[in-house]
Design a protein around this motif. Structure first.
Motif, short mmCIF file in Angstrom:
data_model
loop_
_atom_site.label_atom_id
_atom_site.label_comp_id
_atom_site.label_asym_id
_atom_site.label_seq_id
_atom_site.Cartn_x
_atom_site.Cartn_y
_atom_site.Cartn_z
N UNK A 106 28.32 -2.82 9.35
CA UNK A 106 28.08 -3.37 10.68
C UNK A 106 26.67 -3.94 10.71
N UNK A 107 26.53 -5.16 11.23
CA UNK A 107 25.22 -5.82 11.34
C UNK A 107 24.97 -6.12 12.81
N UNK A 108 23.81 -5.68 13.31
CA UNK A 108 23.48 -5.85 14.72
C UNK A 108 22.20 -6.67 14.84
N UNK A 109 22.24 -7.71 15.67
CA UNK A 109 21.04 -8.49 15.97
C UNK A 109 20.05 -7.60 16.70
N UNK A 110 18.88 -7.39 16.11
CA UNK A 110 17.92 -6.43 16.66
C UNK A 110 17.37 -6.88 18.01
N UNK A 111 17.44 -8.17 18.30
CA UNK A 111 16.90 -8.70 19.55
C UNK A 111 17.93 -8.68 20.67
N UNK A 112 19.15 -9.15 20.39
CA UNK A 112 20.17 -9.26 21.44
C UNK A 112 21.14 -8.09 21.45
N UNK A 113 21.11 -7.26 20.38
CA UNK A 113 22.04 -6.15 20.20
C UNK A 113 23.49 -6.61 19.99
N UNK A 114 23.67 -7.88 19.73
CA UNK A 114 25.01 -8.40 19.45
C UNK A 114 25.44 -7.98 18.05
N UNK A 115 26.71 -7.61 17.91
CA UNK A 115 27.24 -7.24 16.60
C UNK A 115 27.68 -8.51 15.85
N UNK A 116 27.05 -8.75 14.71
CA UNK A 116 27.40 -9.92 13.90
C UNK A 116 28.59 -9.60 13.01
N UNK A 147 15.29 -15.81 10.49
CA UNK A 147 13.96 -15.66 11.10
C UNK A 147 13.98 -14.63 12.22
N UNK A 148 14.78 -13.58 12.07
CA UNK A 148 14.80 -12.49 13.03
C UNK A 148 15.23 -11.20 12.32
N UNK A 149 15.07 -10.06 13.01
CA UNK A 149 15.39 -8.77 12.41
C UNK A 149 16.84 -8.39 12.71
N UNK A 150 17.44 -7.61 11.78
CA UNK A 150 18.80 -7.11 11.97
C UNK A 150 18.85 -5.64 11.56
N UNK A 151 19.67 -4.88 12.29
CA UNK A 151 19.98 -3.51 11.85
C UNK A 151 21.27 -3.56 11.06
N UNK A 152 21.22 -3.06 9.84
CA UNK A 152 22.40 -3.05 8.97
C UNK A 152 22.84 -1.60 8.81
N UNK A 153 24.09 -1.31 9.19
CA UNK A 153 24.64 0.04 9.10
C UNK A 153 25.80 0.04 8.11
N UNK A 154 25.96 1.13 7.38
CA UNK A 154 27.14 1.29 6.54
C UNK A 154 27.65 2.72 6.62
N UNK A 155 28.95 2.86 6.44
CA UNK A 155 29.60 4.17 6.50
C UNK A 155 30.59 4.27 5.35
N UNK A 156 30.55 5.40 4.66
CA UNK A 156 31.52 5.67 3.59
C UNK A 156 32.90 5.82 4.23
N UNK A 157 33.83 4.97 3.85
CA UNK A 157 35.14 4.97 4.50
C UNK A 157 35.89 6.28 4.27
N UNK A 158 35.68 6.91 3.10
CA UNK A 158 36.41 8.14 2.78
C UNK A 158 35.74 9.38 3.36
N UNK A 159 34.50 9.25 3.82
CA UNK A 159 33.78 10.38 4.39
C UNK A 159 32.76 9.84 5.37
#
Length: 329
Positions: free
Chosen positions: A74-84, A108-120
Motif C-alpha cells: 500500500x502506498x499513501x501520499x504523505x501530503x493528501x493521505x490518498x492511497x496510490x 517530488x513529494x513524500x510517500x508512506x509505503x506499507x507492506x504486509x506478509x500475506x501468509x502472516x
C-alpha cells in the motif's frame, strides 16, 4: 534516457531497523543483515525510487528462503493521505528476486509505503520514502564547468582530466575523465572536450567520441544498445547523444558530441561529499569543491583543475596520436 535512483530501506519483522537508508543500495546489503523472519523461511524487502523521472517506486523481495512468498503493498501520499496503491499483491517463488514498481503522481513529494506478509499479517512494515533528489554537473563547449554544487568556472586545459570519480576508501566504483584538445591546435586554447571515458570497477572502460561512436576497452562497438557487465547498467546511443547508466552508483553520463558536453547526474545521497574531480565533491557546498587531487584546498580554479590531470595524457607525454584509434571488436 534518464537514470534510475537509489533511496533504499530494508525491514526486519514488523519493525524498521534501517530507518530511511539513503546511503544503502540493494546490491550492498549482505546476508544476515536486517532479515525479516517468518515461519516458512527468511526474506528481505527493499523499497526504493525506481527513477526520479518516471515517478515510480520500486519494491523488491529478495534473499528468499521459502518455496513462495507474497506481500501486500500500500502506498499513501504523505501530503493528501490518498492511497496510490491499496493492498496490491507482489509475490512469486523463492530462489530469485521478486520485483515490481508502482507509479505515483510525482517523485517530488513524500510517500508512506506499507507492506504486509500475506501468509502472516502480523508481520508487516512501513516507511516514509522521501522525495527523490539528484545532483548534476556539466562541462560544455570551451569548456564551461559547473560543479554539483553549482560553482561555475572556465578551464582551458589540453590534457585528459578527471571529471568525477568515487573517492571513497578502496578502489573507486567509477572514474570519469575527458580528453581536452584545442580547436585548431591540440595544445593551444581555446580547448574543448573531444571524448569522455568512464572506468567501472577498475576494469572495463567505455569511451564516447564526438560522432557518438562507443569504444569498449578501446574497441569500436557497432551496437547502439549495450549492456554493461552482468547487468550493471546500460548504454544507449543515437544521433543526438550517448547515455550511460551505472546502477550501483545511481549515475548517468550523457555525452553530446556536437556541443562537446558531458552531463553527469547522480540520484543518491550515498556519494554526497565523497566525490572528487573537476565537478567537485557532491556535497552541495561550493566551498568544498576546489579540493586538489592531493587533498589540499585552493581558491585558484586553474591550479585546482590542473591537479586532476590524468598522468601521461598531455601531448608531450603521448607516444601515440592524440585521437583514439577505433579498432573494431
Amino acid at each position: 534516457m534518464k537514470p534510475p535512483v537509489l533511496l533504499f530501506v530494508v525491514f526486519f519483522g514488523s519493525l524498521l531497523l534501517g530507518g530511511e537508508c539513503n546511503d544503502q543500495k540493494l546490491t550492498k546489503i549482505t546476508a544476515g543483515h536486517h532479515v525479516k523472519k517468518r515461519a516458512a523461511g527468511d526474506f528481505k524487502v527493499g523499497i526504493a525510487w525506481d527513477t526520479c523521472q518516471s515517478s515510480r517506486i520500486g519494491v523488491n523481495i529478495f534473499e528468499i528462503n521459502a518455496p513462495t512468498v507474497a506481500i501486500l503493498v500500500t502506498i499513501i501520499d504523505d501530503k493528501s493521505n490518498a492511497k496510490i496503491a491499496d493492498g496490491q499483491e507482489l509475490g512469486g517463488t523463492g530462489g530469485t528476486t521478486i520485483s515490481d514498481s508502482f507509479p505515483v503522481p510525482s517523485s517530488n513529494r513524500d510517500y508512506e509505503v506499507q507492506w504486509t506478509d500475506k501468509s502472516d499479517q502480523t508481520n508487516s512494515g512501513a516507511v516514509t520514502l522521501h522525495k527523490c533528489v539528484s545532483i548534476s554537473a556539466t562541462g560544455r563547449r570551451d569548456p564551461h564547468m559547473r560543479t554539483f554544487s553549482g560553482l561555475r568556472y572556465n578551464f582551458q586545459g589540453y590534457c585528459s582530466y578527471t571529471l568525477v570519480k568515487d573517492c571513497r576508501t578502496g578502489s573507486p566504483s567509477f572514474n570519469i575523465f575527458a580528453d581536452f584538445r584545442g580547436r585548431q591546435n591540440p595544445t593551444k586554447p581555446p580547448t574543448r572536450m573531444v571524448s569522455v571515458t568512464i572506468e567501472i570497477g577498475g576494469a572495463d572502460t567505455y569511451t564516447f567520441l564526438e560522432d557518438h561512436s562507443v569504444l569498449v576497452n578501446d574497441r569500436l562497438v557497432e551496437s547502439r544498445n549495450i549492456t554493461i557487465g552482468d547487468d550493471k547498467g546500460s548504454i544507449q546511443a543515437d544521433e543526438d547523444s550517448v547515455v550511460l547508466y551505472f546502477k550501483e552508483a545511481g549515475l548517468s553520463l550523457e555525452w553530446t558530441g556536437k556541443d562537446h558536453e558531458a552531463l553527469v547526474t547522480i540520484d543518491t545521497d550515498d556519494l554526497a561529499g565523497r566525490l572528487c574531480g573537476l565537478f567537485g565533491d557532491g556535497s552541495r557546498v561550493q566551498g568544498d569543491d576546489l579540493v586538489k587531487s592531493d587533498g589540499r584546498r585552493t581558491t585558484n580554479t586553474t591550479e585546482f583543475a590542473e591537479s586532476w590531470v590524468v598522468p601521461g595524457s598531455c601531448p608531450h607525454d603521448l607516444k601515440t596520436p592524440l585521437t583514439r584509434t577505433r579498432t573494431r571488436a
